[in-house]
Scaffold this motif. Structure first.
Motif, PDB file in Angstrom:
ATOM      1  N   LEU A   1       0.834  -1.211   0.000  1.00 57.80           N
ATOM      2  CA  LEU A   1       0.000   0.000   0.000  1.00 57.80           C
ATOM      3  C   LEU A   1       0.868   1.260   0.000  1.00 57.80           C
ATOM      4  N   ASN A   2       1.963   1.246   0.763  1.00 59.49           N
ATOM      5  CA  ASN A   2       2.890   2.397   0.757  1.00 59.49           C
ATOM      6  C   ASN A   2       3.502   2.593  -0.621  1.00 59.49           C
ATOM      7  N   ASP A   3       3.912   1.471  -1.239  1.00 58.38           N
ATOM      8  CA  ASP A   3       4.484   1.552  -2.598  1.00 58.38           C
ATOM      9  C   ASP A   3       3.455   2.092  -3.582  1.00 58.38           C
ATOM     10  N   LEU A   4       2.189   1.647  -3.453  1.00 57.55           N
ATOM     11  CA  LEU A   4       1.120   2.115  -4.344  1.00 57.55           C
ATOM     12  C   LEU A   4       0.893   3.612  -4.149  1.00 57.55           C
ATOM     13  N   GLU A   5       0.890   4.040  -2.889  1.00 56.08           N
ATOM     14  CA  GLU A   5       0.698   5.467  -2.604  1.00 56.08           C
ATOM     15  C   GLU A   5       1.834   6.290  -3.218  1.00 56.08           C
TER      16      GLU A   5
END
Length: 152
Positions: A11-15
């Motif tokens: 999720l952090n990478d996607l953000e």
């Protein structure tokens, strides 16, 4: 725990990917690489089933513990109620036993009083009859003495 960290990482990478994507001028929209976005979603989907399964298991375990606790609480409540009833019954038995003992003592005291009175009345009757016989004997003795005096 490992799955949670992986999911948070994805999720952090996607953000970060969305924040670094090109923006459409004069809008809040961004242009993203569809293939990369789908890759993030696939990675998240592979982790989610394991986490969902763990979460379901945790919910089931929680429900199991809650149900067992409720059953134990109901059992303890029932035991406490039975103990209260048992003590109340014992208290009632003790009260009835005391009442019976008091009644027995009262009857025994009454019987003893009646026996004393009866014994006194009997003794008085016996003594009265004895007195009457003694008086009769005394009169006979006096009569016999009087006859002896008159014979002289």
């Amino acid at each position: 725990m490992r799955g949670e960290l992986e999911l948070l990482s994805i999720l952090n990478d996607l953000e970060e990917f969305i924040q670094n994507s090109a923006r459409v001028p004069m809008t809040k929209k961004v242009l993203v690489d569809e293939e990369k976005l789908l890759d993030f979603l696939d990675r998240a989907r592979t982790i989610l089933p394991e986490e969902v399964r763990k979460a379901k298991w945790l919910v089931q375990e929680r429900e199991k513990v809650i149900n067992e606790s409720r059953q134990e609480a109901a059992r303890l409540l029932e035991e406490a109620q039975k103990e209260v009833e048992r003590r109340a019954e014992q208290s009632e038995v003790v009260r009835r036993a005391k009442e019976m003992a008091d009644e027995i003592i009262m009857k025994a005291e009454k019987a003893a009083r009646e026996m004393r009175l009866g014994a006194r009345d009997y003794a008085d009757d016996v003594l009265s009859k004895l007195e009457a016989r003694v008086e009769k004997i005394v009169k006979e003795i006096e009569g016999g003495r009087l006859e002896l005096k008159n014979m002289k």
